[in-house]
Design an enzyme around this catalytic site. Structure first.
Site, PDB file in Angstrom:
ATOM      1  N   LYS A   3     -10.525  -0.749  10.393  1.00  0.00           N
ATOM      2  CA  LYS A   3     -10.903  -2.072   9.596  1.00  0.00           C
ATOM      3  C   LYS A   3     -10.932  -3.258  10.370  1.00  0.00           C
ATOM      4  O   LYS A   3     -11.238  -4.354   9.980  1.00  0.00           O
ATOM      5  CB  LYS A   3      -9.859  -2.067   8.829  1.00  0.00           C
ATOM      6  CG  LYS A   3      -9.406  -1.031   7.825  1.00  0.00           C
ATOM      7  CD  LYS A   3      -8.336  -1.369   6.881  1.00  0.00           C
ATOM      8  CE  LYS A   3      -7.553  -0.413   6.268  1.00  0.00           C
ATOM      9  NZ  LYS A   3      -7.970   0.071   5.023  1.00  0.00           N
TER      10      LYS A   3
ATOM     11  N   ASP B  94       2.601  -5.018   8.063  1.00  0.00           N
ATOM     12  CA  ASP B  94       1.515  -4.009   8.010  1.00  0.00           C
ATOM     13  C   ASP B  94       0.175  -4.946   7.852  1.00  0.00           C
ATOM     14  O   ASP B  94      -0.021  -5.733   6.972  1.00  0.00           O
ATOM     15  CB  ASP B  94       1.652  -3.241   6.546  1.00  0.00           C
ATOM     16  CG  ASP B  94       0.384  -2.579   6.171  1.00  0.00           C
ATOM     17  OD1 ASP B  94      -0.753  -2.764   7.154  1.00  0.00           O
ATOM     18  OD2 ASP B  94       0.278  -1.909   5.044  1.00  0.00           O
TER      19      ASP B  94
ATOM     20  N   GLN C 258      -4.870  -5.393   6.848  1.00  0.00           N
ATOM     21  CA  GLN C 258      -5.924  -6.069   6.447  1.00  0.00           C
ATOM     22  C   GLN C 258      -6.127  -7.591   6.686  1.00  0.00           C
ATOM     23  O   GLN C 258      -6.803  -8.367   6.395  1.00  0.00           O
ATOM     24  CB  GLN C 258      -5.891  -6.423   4.779  1.00  0.00           C
ATOM     25  CG  GLN C 258      -5.746  -5.028   3.948  1.00  0.00           C
ATOM     26  CD  GLN C 258      -7.288  -4.612   4.008  1.00  0.00           C
ATOM     27  OE1 GLN C 258      -8.122  -5.358   4.070  1.00  0.00           O
ATOM     28  NE2 GLN C 258      -7.297  -3.234   3.710  1.00  0.00           N
TER      29      GLN C 258
ATOM     30  N   CYS D  22      -4.661   2.367  -3.939  1.00  0.00           N
ATOM     31  CA  CYS D  22      -3.547   3.087  -3.185  1.00  0.00           C
ATOM     32  C   CYS D  22      -2.387   2.045  -3.392  1.00  0.00           C
ATOM     33  O   CYS D  22      -1.506   1.999  -2.392  1.00  0.00           O
ATOM     34  CB  CYS D  22      -3.701   3.244  -1.566  1.00  0.00           C
ATOM     35  SG  CYS D  22      -4.833   4.423  -1.331  1.00  0.00           S
TER      36      CYS D  22
ATOM     37  N   HIS E  65       0.810  -1.085  -0.125  1.00  0.00           N
ATOM     38  CA  HIS E  65      -0.182  -0.091   0.079  1.00  0.00           C
ATOM     39  C   HIS E  65       0.830   1.211   0.106  1.00  0.00           C
ATOM     40  O   HIS E  65       1.822   1.375   0.414  1.00  0.00           O
ATOM     41  CB  HIS E  65      -0.863  -0.290   1.282  1.00  0.00           C
ATOM     42  CG  HIS E  65      -1.804   0.833   1.429  1.00  0.00           C
ATOM     43  ND1 HIS E  65      -1.748   2.224   1.929  1.00  0.00           N
ATOM     44  CD2 HIS E  65      -3.359   0.809   1.224  1.00  0.00           C
ATOM     45  CE1 HIS E  65      -2.887   2.858   1.906  1.00  0.00           C
ATOM     46  NE2 HIS E  65      -3.670   2.055   1.512  1.00  0.00           N
TER      47      HIS E  65
HETATM   48  C1  LIG Z   1      -2.568  -2.740   3.567  1.00  0.00           C
HETATM   49  C2  LIG Z   1      -2.813  -1.455   3.880  1.00  0.00           C
HETATM   50  N1  LIG Z   1      -1.880  -0.890   4.331  1.00  0.00           N
HETATM   51  C3  LIG Z   1      -2.129   0.492   5.052  1.00  0.00           C
HETATM   52  C4  LIG Z   1      -3.527   1.015   4.992  1.00  0.00           C
HETATM   53  C5  LIG Z   1      -3.522   2.579   5.551  1.00  0.00           C
HETATM   54  O1  LIG Z   1      -4.512   2.545   6.415  1.00  0.00           O
HETATM   55  P1  LIG Z   1      -5.069   3.766   7.324  1.00  0.00           P
HETATM   56  O2  LIG Z   1      -5.592   4.569   6.086  1.00  0.00           O
HETATM   57  O3  LIG Z   1      -6.009   3.213   8.171  1.00  0.00           O
HETATM   58  O4  LIG Z   1      -3.845   4.502   7.859  1.00  0.00           O
HETATM   59  C6  LIG Z   1      -4.402   0.336   4.286  1.00  0.00           C
HETATM   60  C7  LIG Z   1      -5.828   0.825   4.142  1.00  0.00           C
HETATM   61  O5  LIG Z   1      -6.417   1.076   3.224  1.00  0.00           O
HETATM   62  C8  LIG Z   1      -4.351  -1.016   3.947  1.00  0.00           C
HETATM   63  O6  LIG Z   1      -5.169  -1.832   3.461  1.00  0.00           O
END
Ligand SMILES: Cc1ncc(COP(=O)(O)O)c(C=O)c1O
Lengths: 412, 140
Positions: free
Chosen positions: A232, A206, A209, A370, A129
């Site tokens: 999430k 990370d 998900q 993203c 991401h």
């Molecule tokens: C794999 C992953 N990493 C990071 C993020 C970023 O999360 P947040 O926007 O809650 O900081 C997301 C959210 O879309 C994600 O799916």
């Protein structure tokens, strides 16, 4: 305070906990398949926020009066609950952040400041991401370090041999996604962590998900850092968790300066507070913290084995149905996969699919999610993505398929 | 040649015939398919308007005191809306374009496509069309 585990997972019962699921959108029953972007919240989470503001509101860590003490106790109890939920060794290993992005930026900055220098390497994967790419690019640029990217195969799986080849004594940090938000791939993070640590590198996972699909045991995975967002995980927005091994958090410099994170301040010199407060400058999202506690209580009484079977059956059912559509290609066919399906349809833009499906009550995400470098890897601009949570049903997949067929017919 | 105001009213009237969203979108999609494509040579970097979701290309030429727009998008629904914009705005004087109030999108129930979360490039396209109006006023 966790309640007893419910008898057995029953999706119809579970759905009653999420009032939003029974609303209509554009005159049709809502089918919410955008759980990868954010999950819906059970009643108990919304109620906790309301109750907090109506009966408990006060600042924490700084008042002698009763309300402040009650709020402080409640907030710190949530930290303990989180420690237990993640099977962390110490409660001060739980740092509350704003979310995944905030947690990654914190580590990139604090770790990078002291531990990255010219010639060092940071490894990420091709399926990250943007929030696990850009903070590393920024700190690497500042420090003259190099960002290395582990390639993936056409199924959307990490190339482990290539990863081993990238690891070296120059590797200082490996930061990888546990489950890809775009592909659904479940990465072998335990194995990858061990490989990195053999080379003396530090690992950040990370988990944005992964947490919604099953409880995580951070000690079993073994990474130094694990980050995710509560929104999430059926909890509030604006709250995230950074788990970090105590010896590492102790050693890192603070990220932001301000109230709460200090021990003493003079104009000449400031000494920093101890963990976890060192990394929690300023008044936190207290209501969000309290609601996080409510979310954990809720999660603790779920039948997670039943949930996993249910989500697998949704994934299998959805995949099978989608594969019957001519000209549709699923992006991400890893052997180990969570209940996320990204797809493209020949000659049809994902945006158009999303617009028409919305008219039929179906919420899917469209675009690059993203993960632009990942889109480039597959030679596409974007996908439509259906991401399922435990409260979704096969009947919803049927409604989704009907909407998709209709959209394709209109757009072809 | 009708004015921008008249053309907006025409579009609003046309759309008032549609009974449900399906008819409306089917019409939009057909407009998108009919939209004369922008010349390939005009699909260059400086003419691209990047939305997060879809991309739009826009070109403007000044001829005999009027602006002629051509445009394209990779998403067909976006393209249908572009076709309407062009029908309403193209072949008008730079001044009229710069000063116009585009209310028809709202009135035909497509306002959601101009919301920032759609990020489809349309909002920026309208801005750019007006900017052309302002810029060409000096030349006209
Ligand atoms: C794999 C992953 N990493 C990071 C993020 C970023 O999360 P947040 O926007 O809650 O900081 C997301 C959210 O879309 C994600 O799916």
């Amino acid at each position: 305070m966790s309640q007893a585990v419910r008898q057995k997972f029953n999706v119809e019962e579970i759905r009653k906990d999420f009032p939003i699921l029974s609303r209509k959108v554009n005159g049709k029953p809502l089918v919410y398949f955008d759980n990868g972007a954010t999950s819906q919240k059970p009643d108990v989470v919304a109620d906790a926020i309301s109750l907090y503001y109506k009966h408990e509101n006060s600042n924490i860590h700084r008042g002698v009066h009763t309300l402040s003490q009650e709020a402080t106790t409640a907030y710190e109890q949530v930290r303990e609950k989180m420690q237990q939920y993640l099977s962390a060794e110490h409660k001060e290993e739980i740092i509350f952040t704003k979310g995944t992005t905030d947690g990654i930026n914190l580590i990139a900055s604090s770790f990078g400041k002291h531990h990255l220098k010219e010639g060092d390497e940071v490894i990420i994967s091709a399926m990250e991401h943007h929030s696990n790419i850009v903070p590393w690019q920024m700190i690497c640029e500042e420090k003259g370090a190099t960002l290395k990217v582990i390639p993936i195969n056409d199924q959307g799986e990490i190339d482990l041999e290539a990863y081993k080849g990238l690891l070296s004594s120059r590797t200082k940090m490996v930061s990888i996604v546990h489950i890809s938000n775009t592909l659904g791939t479940i990465n072998p993070v335990k194995e990858m962590t061990a490989l990195a640590q053999e080379k003396g590198a530090v690992v950040l996972i990370d988990g944005a998900q992964s947490v919604p699909h099953k409880p995580i045991n951070v000690q079993e995975i073994g990474a130094e850092f694990y980050v995710f967002s509560m929104h999430k995980l059926f909890g509030p927005t604006g709250v995230g968790v950074l788990y970090g091994k105590k010896e590492w958090l102790d050693a890192l410099p603070p990220y932001q300066g301000g109230g709460d994170m200090i021990k003493t301040v003079t104009f000449e010199r400031t000494t920093y507070n101890e963990l976890p407060h060192k990394f929690e400058a300023g008044t936190p999202n207290i209501a969000g913290g309290i609601a996080t506690g409510a979310a954990l209580d809720y999660l603790n009484q779920l039948d997670w084995e039943g949930i996993q079977l249910h989500e697998q059956s949704l994934l299998d059912y959805g995949t099978e149905k989608l594969k019957q559509i001519e000209g549709l290609r699923i992006i991400g066919e890893a052997a180990q996969k969570a209940s996320v399906i990204s797809f493209v349809v020949d000659g049809i833009h994902a945006y158009d699919l999303g617009v028409i499906m919305d008219k039929m009550g179906v919420a899917v995400r469209t675009g690059h999610h993203c993960t632009q470098p990942l889109m480039n890897r597959f030679g596409i601009l974007g996908t439509a993505r259906a991401s399922f949570a435990f409260y979704n049903t096969k009947e919803e997949i049927d409604q989704f398929m009907e909407a998709l067929h209709r959209a394709i017919k209109m757009l072809k | 040649m009708s004015s921008i105001k008249e053309r907006q009213e025409e579009v609003v009237e046309e759309f008032s015939m549609f009974e449900d969203w399906m008819d409306k979108y089917e019409y939009l999609i057909s407009l998108g398919k009919e939209l004369p494509l922008i010349e390939e040579s005009k699909k260059v970097e400086e003419n691209i308007i990047k939305g997060c979701q879809s991309r739009v290309w826009l070109d403007a030429q000044l001829q005999d005191g009027k602006i002629y727009f051509t445009a394209d998008s990779d998403a067909i629904i976006t393209k249908g809306i572009i076709a309407l914009m062009i029908r309403v705005l193209s072949e008008s004087s730079p001044k009229d374009i710069a000063e116009t109030d585009l209310h028809f999108v709202d009135e035909i129930g497509l306002k959601e496509h101009l919301s920032p979360t759609r990020s489809n490039g349309l909002v920026s396209m309208i801005k750019k069309m007006k900017t052309y109006g302002i810029a060409f006023q000096a030349k006209a």
